[in-house]
Design an enzyme around this catalytic site. Structure first.
Site, PDB file in Angstrom:
ATOM      1  N   GLU A   1       0.818  -1.136  -0.092  1.00  0.00           N
ATOM      2  CA  GLU A   1      -0.037   0.019  -0.057  1.00  0.00           C
ATOM      3  C   GLU A   1       0.907   1.168  -0.031  1.00  0.00           C
ATOM      4  O   GLU A   1       0.456   2.168   0.913  1.00  0.00           O
ATOM      5  CB  GLU A   1      -0.903  -0.030   0.990  1.00  0.00           C
ATOM      6  CG  GLU A   1      -1.709  -1.105   1.224  1.00  0.00           C
ATOM      7  CD  GLU A   1      -3.146  -1.089   2.212  1.00  0.00           C
ATOM      8  OE1 GLU A   1      -4.079  -1.491   1.786  1.00  0.00           O
ATOM      9  OE2 GLU A   1      -2.676  -0.635   3.407  1.00  0.00           O
TER      10      GLU A   1
ATOM     11  N   ASP B   1      -8.418  -8.708   3.890  1.00  0.00           N
ATOM     12  CA  ASP B   1      -8.397  -7.870   4.840  1.00  0.00           C
ATOM     13  C   ASP B   1      -9.388  -7.707   5.752  1.00  0.00           C
ATOM     14  O   ASP B   1     -10.273  -6.837   5.735  1.00  0.00           O
ATOM     15  CB  ASP B   1      -8.391  -6.481   3.953  1.00  0.00           C
ATOM     16  CG  ASP B   1      -7.683  -5.117   4.872  1.00  0.00           C
ATOM     17  OD1 ASP B   1      -6.971  -5.589   5.913  1.00  0.00           O
ATOM     18  OD2 ASP B   1      -7.952  -4.087   4.373  1.00  0.00           O
TER      19      ASP B   1
ATOM     20  N   GLU C   1     -12.992  -2.574  11.893  1.00  0.00           N
ATOM     21  CA  GLU C   1     -12.850  -1.569  10.442  1.00  0.00           C
ATOM     22  C   GLU C   1     -14.200  -2.217   9.733  1.00  0.00           C
ATOM     23  O   GLU C   1     -14.899  -1.136   8.951  1.00  0.00           O
ATOM     24  CB  GLU C   1     -11.540  -1.663   9.790  1.00  0.00           C
ATOM     25  CG  GLU C   1     -11.472  -1.197   8.575  1.00  0.00           C
ATOM     26  CD  GLU C   1     -10.048  -1.215   7.854  1.00  0.00           C
ATOM     27  OE1 GLU C   1      -9.425  -1.807   8.491  1.00  0.00           O
ATOM     28  OE2 GLU C   1     -10.027  -0.761   6.706  1.00  0.00           O
TER      29      GLU C   1
HETATM   30  C1  BDP Z   1      -6.167  -2.148   6.109  1.00  0.00           C
HETATM   31  C2  BDP Z   1      -6.630  -0.829   6.384  1.00  0.00           C
HETATM   32  C3  BDP Z   1      -5.298   0.222   6.288  1.00  0.00           C
HETATM   33  C4  BDP Z   1      -4.109  -0.556   6.821  1.00  0.00           C
HETATM   34  C5  BDP Z   1      -3.754  -1.773   6.306  1.00  0.00           C
HETATM   35  C6  BDP Z   1      -2.648  -2.540   6.811  1.00  0.00           C
HETATM   36  O1  BDP Z   1      -7.649  -0.237   5.574  1.00  0.00           O
HETATM   37  O2  BDP Z   1      -5.680   1.458   7.022  1.00  0.00           O
HETATM   38  O3  BDP Z   1      -3.119   0.415   6.835  1.00  0.00           O
HETATM   39  O4  BDP Z   1      -4.881  -2.601   6.474  1.00  0.00           O
HETATM   40  O5  BDP Z   1      -3.015  -3.367   7.719  1.00  0.00           O
HETATM   41  O6  BDP Z   1      -7.008  -3.030   6.892  1.00  0.00           O
HETATM   42  O7  BDP Z   1      -1.494  -2.282   6.700  1.00  0.00           O
END
Ligand code: BDP
Length: 714
Positions: A303, A377, A405
């Site tokens: 990401e 996720d 989340e």
């Molecule tokens: C996702 C989230 C994000 C996190 C990412 C992570 O949306 O905010 O930074 O995972 O785990 O669930 O790095």
């Protein structure tokens, strides 16, 4: 924790005092130690007349905790004594000056034994550990037993944690915000640390130690380099000093490019000796301030975060370089496997496995790879991550998300115990039947000694810590199941409800029933039958299955459900993306066939026609709608069950839950209606008889926007 408020209600005309009504705001968590009347309270008093213990930092905490707990539940404060009497609690560890009453062999550094027995001719309860921390865990365990109604005259418990690292991961930013946090700002007051150490830190340590959580990663995985500056190391050290006697170590998330950002190095290439030297010096500096520093957590090449792949190196190259820096100090590196790349067209669910599986056997022995419970996720439901069972030579640790989340954020009552349990019990079949995920992460399947489990914390400065009373149960369940992954979600819910509300079975039973059905309800009203990731963009609040225009394909809900006129679901079979091929062959075979795929995961693995017949005999279309209906109805049922508990629950906590359930019901209906409106626009099918049409046309749902939804990184 703060003294509770007792408000005596005086009937003004008669001036007769009625029993005390306790105002509760949730701050005390499951450590309320509320008064226990009758025989149950009397047996606690009888088995805790005095406390016999030495006075190390951790034993002093154990004594205090016992005094607080016993004082609270019985109204009588047990005296501290050097003499053993009938009904003493005798705390013993290796430092004990008396001969050990029970063997501590095999208890390890964290475990405990609790035993009813005669010592010096007197019937007492011994709480023993090989270390003072073990005794502290035993003291909390004794209180839990006492407060959940165990028979205190015949205790014989030996308990050691099955998993070594039991950590919270705080996604807390240095500016006080919390990524995916729904319980207010961060509890770390970085600005005023290290000088001001408010009482919350101690209460945080108490809560964690009471569950056996033994480490905390203080900062967000999307890390800032600043947390490695001298000023921030001093702040982390202040917290480490507070947490140490509770058996809790501090860890830090690191940013891969910290050597460049902080000291102007030209690169962050893990094979560049200057980079390795920088990290070694940095590790030495940290250990000087925090001698028992736990180690580093790393999100790299994920990401948008930098990482070793930017230099054409592997995750193993990166992890091993950091591991070498902390190794002389006994530290570890937790390297996250949550990776997917924008330029990789492969099914996102496959990418972590593709990156990491080939690296099996290449990691240093103080590296553990941290794997999310599912391959996408933290969805309301995901099949277990295919990496579990697939990297026999590498210790893998579990990453759960305690903060919700994707499961209703702060207001929905969706107890995560069943999710944790479902994943832990999943059978990878990696070494034949019974190769559960629990056995992968406790190290027993492949004989690993470095073992771990992490939960992304749901903690903030909200008075109740977790954004809602029921969210506290998720923190509790994480800690308890990290200690013993074989505990059932239901047993844990019972303990929690008894301590959080009342041990009265008339209270515990309905609350546990609500909790146990709640996660399935959320799956039903959000993403039934294996659907996933159809929530609003960015903030992930509410439904948005229609979103299709975002730059990267895997950001779009339509990528995940692939609904069209003919059917719905993501074909991950061998004729589709072949994500099934990442599981053990015997399991892959089952998952390649919709008839042998668990129905709860059906659309995760298969794209099926709307007329496909479910096990119930109904069509996939009708079944989908019925799941949505059931989800909403389950929330309505929770509202009714909660209303019936009004006489038994204190007003403030009752009102919060009542209000949040109303929000949950409204939002469950919104989820149902929005998803049905959308899927109907695609399928063109009529709703089954008895299912109501959505309240609004599809465009109304599409038009909703939530610019200030919490927890969303801006
Ligand atoms: C996702 C989230 C994000 C996190 C990412 C992570 O949306 O905010 O930074 O995972 O785990 O669930 O790095």
């Amino acid at each position: 924790m703060v003294p509770r408020l007792f408000c005596w209600m005086i009937a003004s005309t008669m001036l007769v005092a009625t029993p005390p009504v306790m105002a509760e705001d949730g701050y005390d968590l499951w450590l309320r130690d509320a008064r226990i009347e009758g025989a149950a309270g009397q047996q606690i008093a009888a088995h805790a007349r005095t406390i016999v213990s030495l006075n190390s930092p951790s034993l002093a905490i154990a004594r205090q905790e016992l005094q607080r707990g016993i004082g609270g539940t019985t109204g009588a404060l047990p005296a501290l004594s050097d003499m053993i009497q009938q009904g003493s609690l005798l705390l013993q560890s290796a430092t004990s000056t008396r001969a050990m009453a029970v063997s501590t062999e095999g208890l390890g550094p964290d475990g405990y034994a609790i035993r009813s027995m005669n010592v010096e001719g007197k019937p007492v309860t011994v709480i023993a550990g090989a270390t003072d921390i073990g005794v502290l865990h035993g003291a909390y365990a004794w209180l839990r037993l006492a407060e959940t109604g165990a028979a205190l005259d015949r205790l014989d418990v030996r308990s050691t944690p099955r998993i070594g690292l039991r950590l919270l991961n705080h996604w807390d930013n240095l500016d006080g915000t919390v990524e995916r946090g729904y319980a207010g700002q961060s509890i770390w007051d970085w600005w005023r640390l290290p000088d001001y150490k408010g009482p919350r830190y101690t209460d945080y340590a108490r809560a964690n130690a009471s569950l056996g959580i033994n480490g905390t990663v203080l900062n967000n995985v999307n890390a800032k380099a600043d947390s490695l500056t001298a000023a921030y190391i001093a702040k982390a050290a202040a917290l480490a000093d507070l947490f140490r006697p509770y058996g809790i170590k501090v860890y830090l998330s690191v940013k891969w490019t910290a050597p460049m950002e902080l000291d102007g190095l030209k690169s962050a290439d893990p094979l560049d000796p200057a980079v390795a030297a920088w990290w070694k010096t940095k590790a030495d500096e940290i250990y000087k301030a925090i001698p028992d520093f736990g180690g580093f957590l790393v999100k790299a090449n994920s990401e948008g975060q930098p990482g070793p792949q930017d230099y054409k190196r592997t995750h193993a190259d990166g992890a091993n370089m950091l591991a070498a820096a902390v190794k002389p100090h006994g530290g570890i590196v937790m390297w996250r496997a949550f990776v997917y790349a924008h330029d990789n067209p492969d099914d996102r669910a496959k990418q972590a496995y593709s990156d990491f599986k080939p690296l099996d056997g290449q990691f240093a022995d103080n590296v553990i790879v941290q794997v999310k419970n599912g391959a996408i996720d933290f969805q309301p439901r995901e099949p277990f991550h295919p990496l579990f069972g697939a990297m026999p030579k590498t210790p893998l640790m579990m990453e759960y998300q305690i903060t919700k989340e994707y499961l209703g954020q702060s207001t929905h009552l969706t107890y995560l115990g069943p999710l944790f349990e479902e994943v832990l019990k999943s059978d990878t079949l990696a070494r034949g039947k019974g190769s559960t995920v629990a056995k992968v992460i406790d190290g027993s399947l492949e004989g690993h000694r470095l073992t771990g489990i992490a939960g992304v914390a749901n903690i903030g400065v909200d008075r109740d810590w977790s954004g809602s009373i029921f969210n506290q149960a998720d923190w509790y369940a994480f800690g308890r199941m990290a200690w013993d992954p074989d505990l059932t979600a239901e047993a844990v819910a019972r303990e929690w409800a008894a301590q959080t509300f009342s041990p009265d079975p008339k209270v515990v039973a309905p609350i546990v029933a609500m909790m146990m059905g709640s996660r399935e309800a959320a799956v039903d009203y959000m993403t039934p039958l294996g659907l996933a990731h159809i929530m609003g963009t960015g903030h992930h609040y509410g439904p948005a299955p229609w979103v299709s225009e975002l730059a990267r394909p895997e950001w779009n809900p339509v990528y995940y459900h692939k609904a069209d006129r003919q059917g719905i679901g993501f074909d991950r079979t061998k004729t589709g993306s072949n994500a099934t091929g990442q599981y053990a062959p015997a399991l892959a075979k089952l998952l390649d066939n919709p008839k042998t795929t668990p129905e709860r995961d059906l659309l995760w693995f298969h794209h099926l026609p709307w007329d496909y017949r479910l096990a119930s005999g109904e069509t996939l279309w009708d079944g989908l709608i019925h799941h949505y209906d059931r989800g909403v109805e389950a929330v309505a049922a929770m509202q009714r069950d909660w209303a019936a508990l009004k006489p038994q629950v204190d007003a403030e906590r009752f009102a919060q839950v009542e209000a949040f359930l109303a929000i949950q019901h409204r939002e469950a209906l919104w989820w149902r209606d929005a998803c049905i409106a959308y899927f109907q626009s695609v399928s063109g099918r009529p709703l089954p008889a008895g299912s109501a049409a959505p309240a609004h046309p599809l465009d109304w749902y599409k038009a909703q926007s939530f610019p200030y939804a919490p927890g969303h990184p801006k």
